[in-house]
Design a protein around this motif. Structure first.
Motif, mmCIF file in Angstrom:
data_model
loop_
_atom_site.group_PDB
_atom_site.id
_atom_site.type_symbol
_atom_site.label_atom_id
_atom_site.label_comp_id
_atom_site.label_asym_id
_atom_site.label_seq_id
_atom_site.Cartn_x
_atom_site.Cartn_y
_atom_site.Cartn_z
ATOM 1 N N SER A 1 -21.698 -32.949 17.937
ATOM 2 C CA SER A 1 -21.936 -31.609 18.472
ATOM 3 C C SER A 1 -20.649 -31.021 19.049
ATOM 4 O O SER A 1 -19.869 -31.731 19.671
ATOM 5 C CB SER A 1 -22.965 -31.659 19.601
ATOM 6 O OG SER A 1 -24.177 -32.164 19.121
ATOM 7 N N LEU A 2 -20.464 -29.727 18.849
ATOM 8 C CA LEU A 2 -19.255 -29.067 19.362
ATOM 9 C C LEU A 2 -19.352 -28.839 20.868
ATOM 10 O O LEU A 2 -20.436 -28.596 21.385
ATOM 11 C CB LEU A 2 -19.058 -27.718 18.667
ATOM 12 C CG LEU A 2 -18.725 -27.766 17.180
ATOM 13 C CD1 LEU A 2 -18.651 -26.346 16.610
ATOM 14 C CD2 LEU A 2 -17.412 -28.493 16.950
ATOM 15 N N PRO A 3 -18.209 -28.899 21.560
ATOM 16 C CA PRO A 3 -18.207 -28.528 22.976
ATOM 17 C C PRO A 3 -18.701 -27.090 23.152
ATOM 18 O O PRO A 3 -18.507 -26.255 22.269
ATOM 19 C CB PRO A 3 -16.732 -28.629 23.370
ATOM 20 C CG PRO A 3 -16.124 -29.541 22.359
ATOM 21 C CD PRO A 3 -16.903 -29.327 21.096
ATOM 22 N N VAL A 4 -19.317 -26.855 24.297
ATOM 23 C CA VAL A 4 -19.908 -25.537 24.562
ATOM 24 C C VAL A 4 -18.889 -24.413 24.381
ATOM 25 O O VAL A 4 -19.185 -23.379 23.786
ATOM 26 C CB VAL A 4 -20.496 -25.508 25.993
ATOM 27 C CG1 VAL A 4 -20.937 -24.106 26.374
ATOM 28 C CG2 VAL A 4 -21.678 -26.477 26.100
ATOM 29 N N ASP B 1 -24.564 -25.553 31.884
ATOM 30 C CA ASP B 1 -23.946 -26.655 31.149
ATOM 31 C C ASP B 1 -25.060 -27.590 30.667
ATOM 32 O O ASP B 1 -26.218 -27.424 31.050
ATOM 33 C CB ASP B 1 -22.955 -27.405 32.062
ATOM 34 C CG ASP B 1 -21.808 -28.006 31.247
ATOM 35 O OD1 ASP B 1 -21.984 -28.204 30.034
ATOM 36 O OD2 ASP B 1 -20.747 -28.272 31.833
ATOM 37 N N THR B 2 -24.648 -28.570 29.871
ATOM 38 C CA THR B 2 -25.618 -29.474 29.262
ATOM 39 C C THR B 2 -26.269 -30.387 30.306
ATOM 40 O O THR B 2 -25.609 -30.838 31.246
ATOM 41 C CB THR B 2 -24.889 -30.294 28.180
ATOM 42 O OG1 THR B 2 -24.354 -29.380 27.221
ATOM 43 C CG2 THR B 2 -25.840 -31.234 27.469
ATOM 44 N N PRO C 1 -14.691 -32.913 16.523
ATOM 45 C CA PRO C 1 -15.193 -31.768 17.289
ATOM 46 C C PRO C 1 -14.325 -31.426 18.502
ATOM 47 O O PRO C 1 -14.186 -30.248 18.839
ATOM 48 C CB PRO C 1 -16.589 -32.216 17.732
ATOM 49 C CG PRO C 1 -16.564 -33.709 17.668
ATOM 50 C CD PRO C 1 -15.572 -34.083 16.608
ATOM 51 N N GLY C 2 -13.734 -32.444 19.131
ATOM 52 C CA GLY C 2 -12.941 -32.196 20.333
ATOM 53 C C GLY C 2 -11.504 -31.860 19.991
ATOM 54 O O GLY C 2 -10.997 -30.780 20.316
ATOM 55 N N MET D 1 -15.541 -31.875 28.066
ATOM 56 C CA MET D 1 -14.080 -31.995 28.073
ATOM 57 C C MET D 1 -13.344 -30.945 28.914
ATOM 58 O O MET D 1 -12.360 -31.278 29.567
ATOM 59 C CB MET D 1 -13.547 -31.952 26.644
ATOM 60 C CG MET D 1 -13.893 -33.190 25.844
ATOM 61 S SD MET D 1 -13.676 -32.925 24.091
ATOM 62 C CE MET D 1 -11.952 -32.492 24.006
ATOM 63 N N TYR E 1 -12.491 -27.877 18.872
ATOM 64 C CA TYR E 1 -12.414 -27.312 20.223
ATOM 65 C C TYR E 1 -10.964 -26.977 20.606
ATOM 66 O O TYR E 1 -10.679 -25.894 21.099
ATOM 67 C CB TYR E 1 -13.034 -28.277 21.234
ATOM 68 C CG TYR E 1 -12.798 -27.900 22.671
ATOM 69 C CD1 TYR E 1 -13.380 -26.755 23.201
ATOM 70 C CD2 TYR E 1 -11.997 -28.684 23.491
ATOM 71 C CE1 TYR E 1 -13.155 -26.395 24.515
ATOM 72 C CE2 TYR E 1 -11.771 -28.336 24.805
ATOM 73 C CZ TYR E 1 -12.344 -27.193 25.313
ATOM 74 O OH TYR E 1 -12.115 -26.837 26.616
ATOM 75 N N MET F 1 -18.804 -37.151 26.080
ATOM 76 C CA MET F 1 -19.418 -35.986 25.456
ATOM 77 C C MET F 1 -18.413 -34.856 25.333
ATOM 78 O O MET F 1 -17.811 -34.447 26.316
ATOM 79 C CB MET F 1 -20.618 -35.523 26.288
ATOM 80 C CG MET F 1 -21.790 -36.478 26.174
ATOM 81 S SD MET F 1 -22.926 -36.304 27.538
ATOM 82 C CE MET F 1 -23.520 -34.637 27.260
ATOM 83 N N SER F 2 -18.280 -34.358 24.111
ATOM 84 C CA SER F 2 -17.309 -33.303 23.879
ATOM 85 C C SER F 2 -17.629 -32.077 24.719
ATOM 86 O O SER F 2 -16.756 -31.290 25.048
ATOM 87 C CB SER F 2 -17.278 -32.942 22.394
ATOM 88 O OG SER F 2 -18.581 -32.700 21.929
ATOM 89 N N THR F 3 -18.905 -31.943 25.102
ATOM 90 C CA THR F 3 -19.316 -30.759 25.851
ATOM 91 C C THR F 3 -18.685 -30.693 27.234
ATOM 92 O O THR F 3 -18.650 -29.638 27.847
ATOM 93 C CB THR F 3 -20.842 -30.762 26.021
ATOM 94 O OG1 THR F 3 -21.240 -32.058 26.466
ATOM 95 C CG2 THR F 3 -21.531 -30.470 24.713
#
Lengths: 223, 388
Positions: B345-348, B114-115, B308-309, A158, B313, A154-156
């Motif tokens: 989805s983009l990183p936070v 966080d997620t 996205p990463g 990283m 990001y 998950m890119s979230t």
């Protein structure tokens, strides 16, 4: 009686053909016949896992198939390992801490990397998924790890990987351990950005990467 | 410690830009006007664009991600704040992939900022599949919070921008009911059990989609486990496609189109997806826009696929600009249309200026897209990057 080569081929085939039950009987048969356990592991089970990895690369096999092949490999290992000669099992191996960083519960890719590295002869310490960042550092210190391998799908999540590297620096052990990262959203650019020692796109490449890093390390020590 | 530090920095950044009007949006069509004109084949000002800001909206709005778990107003307000700031073409209530499985009994971990993560599946034993019940969107888990947020969202901005609600696909959600690894093995060991999981999973998906549609929003489907990075096309066709198609048919029968996203490699199943008559398919950066356009561009709108990463990001605004332009050059002429978007989805913690760069690039390209101009812009970008 079957020849050693015949049973080795059967062991290898059990892994490739997802025979996670049958493999135990074949492994028993191999030991009963008096053949050395180490060859059974390397030329039978690990050979099978390498063939499996090739099928995965060729998109013949996917994750569900790989997981059962690896179960077959581990079931075979459970039978053969107790028969390793003491000198063989005590061999000093490079130690690797592996886990999925905090915030991510996807661990399929990480499991594959662990399996392939284990098959390649590394001593694996699997912290599982959704691992607190500090745990990577603590475990690496505890076992004197050569490598920390982190993944995320998950890119979230990283940014956590970069934080682990910062923590290693703060602890003063950054130069003692190699950090490699992987996972779908990860790129070589990201690895470079956070100062990791390497990135690999697949489980097979992860083995090549670690082999390369460890070779470079031993040359450095030798010199 | 580090996290607090970052959070403070973001707050500071937010204050600095708070007072600024987003000048790039002055005189723009609203997303609703743009979509309507596009549907009628009339002139539009630019391509629609969706950078796909997920929980990162918390950084724009200045709240913690955990507030989204219980506070529908904050969830909606954060989405609206990010939409207002960047002016992208779709707002969606989506926090994580675990809302449906949680509503069916799975346990979810909620970090402070966080997620959310899956902590425990709903069941541990195949024998218990029969005990699983389809979720009620109005009382189970966080579904009521999400539905309330959708209500606020459409009331507030529904007249200017398309509002959608995320529905996790039936196959993907099935994995969270019994645990990912165990369910993966069942595909080979006990196919009927996987079908049983998918069936009850589908009922939950339909119930939730129905509730989303009832509020006037459009469901989107996220089906990451169907990716060819995870399962074979054969497995997809046998275990995922039948249920996915039933969900798509259900949504369409209620008068809504549906956009689907599948992460990872998907080229081997593009035709299957297009034949489900989805209105749009959003692809990952590991998939090819050109390939997708050739395969199914005459059937569905294509959305994607800036990394996205690696790019949005990690990269600079110039990197984002280059990749956005390259996507447009590849896909602007796709017969059923193209929406520049991130591949997932983009990183936070994605920098705001990179999100802005994607929007600005699409604005600079304008409409109609003139390929020679885009090519010149790409060259200019490369020159600038090389001169750094």
């Amino acid at each position: 009686m079957k020849s050693k080569e015949e049973i080795l081929k059967e062991l290898s085939d059990c892994v490739v053909d997802m025979e996670d039950k049958l493999v135990c009987g074949v492994a028993e048969e191999y030991i009963q016949a008096g053949y050395p356990a180490l060859d059974g592991i390397n030329e039978g089970l690990v050979d099978g896992m390498q063939r499996t990895a090739e099928l995965y690369e060729q998109e013949e096999y996917f994750i569900p198939e790989l997981l059962i092949c690896s179960d077959a490999m581990y079931n075979g290992l459970d039978v053969l390992r107790p028969h390793l000669l003491k000198t063989e099992s005590r061999q000093e191996k490079h130690k690797i801490v592996i886990g999925v960083v905090e915030g991510d519960t996807h661990d399929i890719g990480k499991n594959l990397v662990r399996i392939m590295l284990e098959a390649a002869g590394y001593e694996m310490h699997d912290l599982g998924r959704d691992v607190a960042l500090q745990s990577f550092v603590d475990k690496a210190k505890e076992i004197n790890a050569n490598v920390i391998a982190m993944s995320t799908l998950m890119s979230t999540t990283m940014p956590g990987m970069g934080q682990v590297i910062e923590m290693l620096k703060a602890e003063g052990i950054r130069d003692k351990v190699k950090v490699i990262i992987g996972g779908a959203p990860i790129s070589p650019a990201f690895a470079q950005k956070i100062g990791a020692d390497g990135y690999s796109a697949t489980a097979v490449d992860a083995v090549k990467l670690v082999d390369k890093l460890m070779r470079a390390e031993s040359e450095k020590i030798g010199a | 410690m580090i996290r607090f530090y970052e959070h403070d920095q973001i707050k500071k950044k937010k204050c600095e830009t708070m007072g600024n009007v987003n000048l790039s949006r002055v005189n723009e069509m609203t997303p609703v006007e743009r979509a309507a004109a596009m549907a009628k084949g009339k002139a539009i000002d630019r391509l629609p664009c969706n950078p796909n800001v997920a929980n990162g909206v918390a950084r724009v709005y200045g709240c913690k991600i955990s507030e989204f778990n219980s506070d529908a107003k904050t969830l909606a307000a954060a989405q609206i704040a990010a939409y207002k700031r960047f002016g992208y073409d779709s707002v969606r209530i989506f926090t994580d992939l675990f809302t449906l499985c949680e509503a069916m009994g799975a346990k979810v971990k909620f970090p402070d900022d966080d997620t959310a993560d899956l902590l425990e599946p709903a069941i541990y034993d195949v024998k218990d599949i029969g005990k699983l019940q389809p979720a009620s969107p109005y009382k189970d888990g966080r579904l009521p919070v999400h539905l309330d947020a959708m209500k606020y969202l459409i009331e507030e901005v529904g007249n200017e921008v398309g509002c959608s609600g995320a529905v996790v696909g039936p196959f993907t959600n099935a994995f969270f009911l019994l645990g990912v690894d165990d369910t993966l093995k069942l595909i080979t060991k006990n196919p009927e059990a996987v079908h049983a999981l998918c069936r009850v999973s589908l009922e939950t998906c339909k119930n939730f989609a129905e509730a989303v549609i009832h509020l006037g929003l459009t469901p989107t489907i996220s089906e990451p486990m169907s990716s060819c990075t995870v399962v074979s096309p054969k497995t997809f066709r046998e275990f995922s496609a039948p249920y996915l198609k039933e969900l798509v048919d259900f949504i369409k029968s209620r008068g809504k189109g549906v956009i689907m996203h599948i992460c990872g490699k998907t080229s081997h199943i593009w035709e299957d997806i297009a034949d489900m008559n989805v209105s749009g398919f959003s692809i990952d950066n590991v998939a090819s826009l050109t390939g997708c356009k050739k395969a199914i561009g005459n059937q569905v709108r294509i959305l994607g696929n800036v990394d996205p990463g690696g790019i949005v990001y990690c990269g600079t605004p110039l990197d984002v600009r280059l990749k956005t332009l390259e996507g447009i050059a590849e896909c602007y002429d796709s017969p059923k249309g193209y929406t520049p978007m991130s591949g997932c989805s983009l990183p936070v913690e994605t920098p705001f200026e990179n999100i802005q760069a994607m929007m600005d690039t699409v604005r600079d390209v304008g409409y109609p897209v003139i390929p020679e101009n885009v090519a010149a812009m790409i060259n200019d970008c490369k020159t600038q990057i090389n001169n750094l």
